[in-house]
Motif scaffolding. Structure first.
Motif, PDB file in Angstrom:
ATOM      1  N   LEU A   1      22.733   0.440  76.369  1.00  0.00           N
ATOM      2  CA  LEU A   1      22.522   1.322  77.521  1.00  0.00           C
ATOM      3  C   LEU A   1      22.517   0.457  78.774  1.00  0.00           C
ATOM      4  O   LEU A   1      21.676  -0.426  78.919  1.00  0.00           O
ATOM      5  CB  LEU A   1      21.200   2.074  77.379  1.00  0.00           C
ATOM      6  CG  LEU A   1      20.882   3.067  78.507  1.00  0.00           C
ATOM      7  CD1 LEU A   1      21.910   4.197  78.530  1.00  0.00           C
ATOM      8  CD2 LEU A   1      19.476   3.631  78.347  1.00  0.00           C
TER       9      LEU A   1
ATOM     10  N   LYS B   1      22.610   0.235  83.025  1.00  0.00           N
ATOM     11  CA  LYS B   1      22.330   0.979  84.250  1.00  0.00           C
ATOM     12  C   LYS B   1      23.134   0.372  85.396  1.00  0.00           C
ATOM     13  O   LYS B   1      23.319  -0.854  85.473  1.00  0.00           O
ATOM     14  CB  LYS B   1      20.839   0.932  84.563  1.00  0.00           C
ATOM     15  CG  LYS B   1      20.004   1.673  83.523  1.00  0.00           C
ATOM     16  CD  LYS B   1      18.558   1.790  83.932  1.00  0.00           C
ATOM     17  CE  LYS B   1      17.724   2.444  82.832  1.00  0.00           C
ATOM     18  NZ  LYS B   1      18.139   3.828  82.536  1.00  0.00           N
TER      19      LYS B   1
ATOM     20  N   GLU C   1      24.274   5.614  84.669  1.00  0.00           N
ATOM     21  CA  GLU C   1      24.103   4.798  83.480  1.00  0.00           C
ATOM     22  C   GLU C   1      25.181   5.166  82.473  1.00  0.00           C
ATOM     23  O   GLU C   1      25.802   6.226  82.568  1.00  0.00           O
ATOM     24  CB  GLU C   1      22.708   4.976  82.867  1.00  0.00           C
ATOM     25  CG  GLU C   1      22.425   6.371  82.358  1.00  0.00           C
ATOM     26  CD  GLU C   1      21.028   6.489  81.758  1.00  0.00           C
ATOM     27  OE1 GLU C   1      20.094   5.814  82.242  1.00  0.00           O
ATOM     28  OE2 GLU C   1      20.883   7.271  80.812  1.00  0.00           O
TER      29      GLU C   1
ATOM     30  N   GLU D   1      26.372   4.510  78.110  1.00  0.00           N
ATOM     31  CA  GLU D   1      25.970   4.028  76.792  1.00  0.00           C
ATOM     32  C   GLU D   1      27.199   3.639  75.986  1.00  0.00           C
ATOM     33  O   GLU D   1      28.130   4.434  75.812  1.00  0.00           O
ATOM     34  CB  GLU D   1      25.181   5.084  76.044  1.00  0.00           C
ATOM     35  CG  GLU D   1      24.657   4.586  74.702  1.00  0.00           C
ATOM     36  CD  GLU D   1      23.379   5.275  74.282  1.00  0.00           C
ATOM     37  OE1 GLU D   1      23.126   6.390  74.776  1.00  0.00           O
ATOM     38  OE2 GLU D   1      22.647   4.695  73.466  1.00  0.00           O
TER      39      GLU D   1
END
Lengths: 113, 114
Positions: B56, B58, B64, B66
């Motif tokens: 993950l 940011k 963000e 994943e």
């Protein structure tokens, strides 16, 4: 202080002319690129240089010739311009050829009439 | 060689709604993944990148993404969008081998409506 700068920002020219776009980066990067963005926003790599040496040369017409006088500059010269060359051309640079992102210039919008 | 598919060419949403922009990639080697944003008449700006480690990541402006290796995806998300997020978003992939080129998807136009 612009990291990757390209000139001119806009270029309108007639078919058959020869034109150049200049690019300079002040990031100390080793690798520089030219990308073409078509009217559908698709980005395609044209050329890549690493320390003034050509490392990527995609299938582009040989009317397009890049020149890298030093590792901070990568210019693009286009001979005998055609209508289909109209696009936005982006210069970019990255620290090296490895795991780093590319930093982009603001683009040059080329219109061939 | 690598390839990238952005599954939605246009995503309209209302302000303050959540958004997900989908990206799938194909590669025979391990990859690095990036999301860029392009505002009208401007160059591309890096939003975030995945190189290794936590899946993950940011980025700037509250975005963000994943990394999902099994699904070969790298979807971009924001829990609450603003009008100013209206832009073209590009997913990009680079193989881990030296000299691998940065390959872009076809872009997703995010339009945030009031």
């Amino acid at each position: 202080d612009t990291a990757v700068s390209q000139t001119p920002k806009y270029l309108v020219t007639q078919m058959g002319n020869d034109k150049s776009i200049k690019c300079e980066q002040n990031l100390g990067h080793d690798t520089m690129y030219w990308y073409k963005q078509d009217s559908k926003k698709f980005l395609k790599i044209m050329f890549s240089y690493n320390n003034k040496e050509l490392i990527i040369n995609e299938t582009v017409p040989n009317r397009f010739s890049p020149k890298s006088p030093d590792k901070a500059h990568l210019n693009l010269h286009i001979n005998s311009l055609e209508l289909g060359d109209s696009a936005v051309y982006f210069c970019a640079s990255s620290l090296n050829q490895g795991r780093t992102e590319a930093f982009f210039g603001q683009g040059t919008r080329l219109t061939v009439v | 060689a690598q390839s990238v598919t952005q599954l939605d060419s246009q995503v309209p949403v209302f302000e303050e709604a959540p958004v997900e922009l989908r990206c799938n990639y194909s590669s025979s080697v391990s990859v690095y993944l990036f999301w860029y944003v392009q505002y009208p008449n401007q160059g591309l700006q890096l939003l975030l990148k995945y190189l290794s480690g936590s899946t993950l990541v940011k980025g700037i402006n509250g975005f963000e993404a994943e990394f999902n290796k099994s699904q070969t995806s790298f979807h971009l998300r924001k829990p609450s969008v603003h009008i100013s997020d209206t832009a073209e978003y590009f997913c990009a992939v680079r193989g881990e081998t030296s000299g691998s080129r940065l390959t872009f998807g076809e872009g997703t136009q995010l339009t945030v409506n009031p």
